[in-house]
Design an enzyme around this catalytic site. Structure first.
Site, PDB file in Angstrom:
ATOM      1  N   CYS A  35      -5.464 -20.841  -0.921  1.00  0.00           N
ATOM      2  CA  CYS A  35      -6.660 -21.171  -1.688  1.00  0.00           C
ATOM      3  C   CYS A  35      -7.389 -22.353  -1.052  1.00  0.00           C
ATOM      4  O   CYS A  35      -7.507 -23.434  -1.623  1.00  0.00           O
ATOM      5  CB  CYS A  35      -6.271 -21.484  -3.139  1.00  0.00           C
ATOM      6  SG  CYS A  35      -7.679 -21.547  -4.256  1.00  0.00           S
ATOM      7  N   GLU A  36      -7.864 -22.136   0.172  1.00  0.00           N
ATOM      8  CA  GLU A  36      -8.618 -23.115   0.948  1.00  0.00           C
ATOM      9  C   GLU A  36      -9.633 -22.363   1.787  1.00  0.00           C
ATOM     10  O   GLU A  36      -9.282 -21.410   2.486  1.00  0.00           O
ATOM     11  CB  GLU A  36      -7.693 -23.906   1.892  1.00  0.00           C
ATOM     12  CG  GLU A  36      -6.739 -24.853   1.220  1.00  0.00           C
ATOM     13  CD  GLU A  36      -7.425 -26.105   0.702  1.00  0.00           C
ATOM     14  OE1 GLU A  36      -8.528 -26.421   1.185  1.00  0.00           O
ATOM     15  OE2 GLU A  36      -6.844 -26.755  -0.181  1.00  0.00           O
ATOM     16  N   TYR A  78       5.321 -24.375  16.988  1.00  0.00           N
ATOM     17  CA  TYR A  78       4.633 -25.047  15.886  1.00  0.00           C
ATOM     18  C   TYR A  78       4.111 -24.075  14.830  1.00  0.00           C
ATOM     19  O   TYR A  78       3.207 -24.408  14.075  1.00  0.00           O
ATOM     20  CB  TYR A  78       3.503 -25.950  16.408  1.00  0.00           C
ATOM     21  CG  TYR A  78       3.977 -26.849  17.513  1.00  0.00           C
ATOM     22  CD1 TYR A  78       4.895 -27.867  17.251  1.00  0.00           C
ATOM     23  CD2 TYR A  78       3.578 -26.667  18.834  1.00  0.00           C
ATOM     24  CE1 TYR A  78       5.373 -28.680  18.273  1.00  0.00           C
ATOM     25  CE2 TYR A  78       4.052 -27.475  19.849  1.00  0.00           C
ATOM     26  CZ  TYR A  78       4.949 -28.484  19.564  1.00  0.00           C
ATOM     27  OH  TYR A  78       5.431 -29.273  20.572  1.00  0.00           O
ATOM     28  N   PRO A 122      10.367 -29.275  28.372  1.00  0.00           N
ATOM     29  CA  PRO A 122       9.495 -28.184  27.921  1.00  0.00           C
ATOM     30  C   PRO A 122       9.829 -27.753  26.502  1.00  0.00           C
ATOM     31  O   PRO A 122      11.004 -27.628  26.139  1.00  0.00           O
ATOM     32  CB  PRO A 122       9.810 -27.053  28.915  1.00  0.00           C
ATOM     33  CG  PRO A 122      11.205 -27.339  29.364  1.00  0.00           C
ATOM     34  CD  PRO A 122      11.347 -28.832  29.367  1.00  0.00           C
ATOM     35  N   GLY A 123       8.820 -27.548  25.693  1.00  0.00           N
ATOM     36  CA  GLY A 123       9.017 -27.056  24.333  1.00  0.00           C
ATOM     37  C   GLY A 123       8.146 -25.846  24.099  1.00  0.00           C
ATOM     38  O   GLY A 123       8.588 -24.705  24.115  1.00  0.00           O
TER      39      GLY A 123
END
Length: 441
Positions: free
Chosen positions: A361-362, A390, A291-292
């Site tokens: 800036c996207e 993550y 498990p993570g």
């Protein structure tokens, strides 16, 4: 609103995590800020271990550290009696620096370098999960060079791929990972390892997917693996003493997600292994799982400060925060969805629909589309939930934005475990350009 772990609304109408006011956390450590609910991580670790203990089975619950790696996290995993799954030299080095028991470290990865494998062998880690014939050759050479016996699992692709409630039985052949169970690669891998004088084959490993919400895929994978293990016993006299069925256990990000309790995943895995052991008359192998996300994902909350806003008549209201795809790239990468709350206005009605924009800036730097929140003003605090997996591990310096700090909270106390990156940190590896153009002065 669903609040995970120890999160609650306190008497001030603020979000509280681990007994600590989120507003106080932001004032003390700044934002963006990753906040981890240690009590929830501990509870999840015990939940995954519970069924193995009750069944009196030999097992290892290995934290899949790619979800979130740091010295403090590895020390917490050690406290909880977990093993550790690492996938790079950097994660292995971090584990060693944390004083993690090397015999409980498993090294994964599809392209481990010679130096990484040498580090693993020199530190005598517990197991290397072999992914391909190239790696097998490197281990053979290094084992002889260093006079080391190398304990391994073979990573196999059993032809089962699972994601959320869906699974398919032919989906893993086209994968960069492992030895295929059906085209002869796995058979050849077993044969070669058994012929080696320095490599000891403990068993096999598989990983069938991520964010899995039922147990059918794990059961099917176990069935396929035992069918092949029975063939290998007859062909090679090989008996697997370890069976690692990987991870991928799902968590709740939004109300659309319905994961099972950790104990239910484990109970079904144990049942499937026991049934196959009886069917083929094997001794019970040691069961490993990884498990993570399910250990740390919903234990993490990211705090942001509200900045600018933009009203587009008849279309949408944008509200910008002081982070974005530099600290949580998952929405931009694969449209991951999250829930959020105004951490300083928890008791106020949610009467405004806004979209949460990041500061990169996207145009694709959007954290959440169309969420109902209280009316937000500059300086308000936004909490985005379930960012513990993550988030930090995939954080980056796009636009030269520093990576956030990380804080652990437990029993009313906060502890800084990763310092906020500074501008000086970002340029410390930069070297000046030695120009070849002669100065005109």
């Amino acid at each position: 609103m669903y609040l995970h772990g120890t999160c609650r609304q306190n008497e001030l109408g603020h979000l509280e995590i681990g007994g600590v006011d989120a507003v106080s956390l932001a004032e003390t450590y700044g934002t963006p800020l990753y906040v981890y609910d240690v009590a929830l991580i501990r509870e999840r670790a015990k939940s995954f271990q519970k069924a193995f203990i009750e069944e009196e089975l030999t097992a290892q619950v290995a934290y899949a550290s790619k979800a979130f790696s740091s010295i403090a996290m590895f020390q917490l995993a050690k406290e909880e009696g977990l093993s550790l799954d690492v996938v790079s030299g950097g994660e292995l080095h971090t584990a060693i620096c944390a004083g993690f028991p090397v015999e409980k470290i498993h090294f994964h990865g599809n392209n481990k370098s010679r130096d990484e494998l040498k580090m693993a062998l020199e530190n005598e880690i517990g197991c290397i999960v072999v992914d391909n014939f190239y790696e097998m050759k490197l281990l053979e050479e290094l084992g002889q060079e260093l006079s080391k016996q190398v304990k391994v699992l073979l990573r196999i692709t059993p032809g089962v791929e699972a994601h959320t409630h869906d699974y398919i039985t032919t989906g893993q052949e086209d994968s960069k990972f492992g030895f295929d169970l059906h085209n002869g690669q796995a058979d050849e891998a077993v044969k070669r390892v058994l012929e080696s004088e320095v490599i000891e084959l403990l068993g096999v490993h598989c990983h069938i997917g991520s964010q899995i919400f039922d147990t059918a895929g794990f059961v099917l994978a176990a069935d396929k693996i035992f069918l092949k293990l029975n063939e290998w016993r007859e062909s090679f006299g090989f008996i697997s003493t370890v069976l690692n069925l990987g991870g991928g256990f799902g968590i709740r990000y939004t109300e659309e997600d319905e994961p099972l309790p950790a104990t239910e995943y484990v109970e079904k895995i144990i049942q499937a292994v026991k049934e196959n052991v009886a069917r083929y008359e094997f001794d019970m192998p040691e069961i490993w799982i990884e498990p993570g996300r399910s250990l740390v994902g919903d234990a993490g909350t990211t705090l942001y400060t509200i900045g600018s806003s933009k009203h587009v008549p008849g279309i949408r209201d944008y509200v910008a925060v002081d982070g974005g795809m530099s600290d949580n790239i998952r929405p931009a990468l694969y449209q991951a969805k999250y829930e959020a709350a105004s951490a300083n206005k928890m008791s106020q009605s949610h009467d405004q629909t806004v979209s949460i924009a990041g500061k990169c800036c996207e145009s694709g730097d959007m954290l959440i589309w169309d969420i109902d929140l209280p009316e937000l003003s500059q300086g308000d605090l936004l909490a985005v939930f379930c960012t513990g997996a993550y988030g930090y591990s995939m954080s980056n310096n796009y636009n030269r934005i520093p990576r956030p700090a990380v804080v652990f909270v437990e029993d009313g106390e906060a502890q800084l475990v990763v310092e906020r990156e500074s501008y000086a940190d970002m340029v410390k590896l930069d070297l000046p350009y030695q120009s070849k153009v002669k100065s005109s002065t």
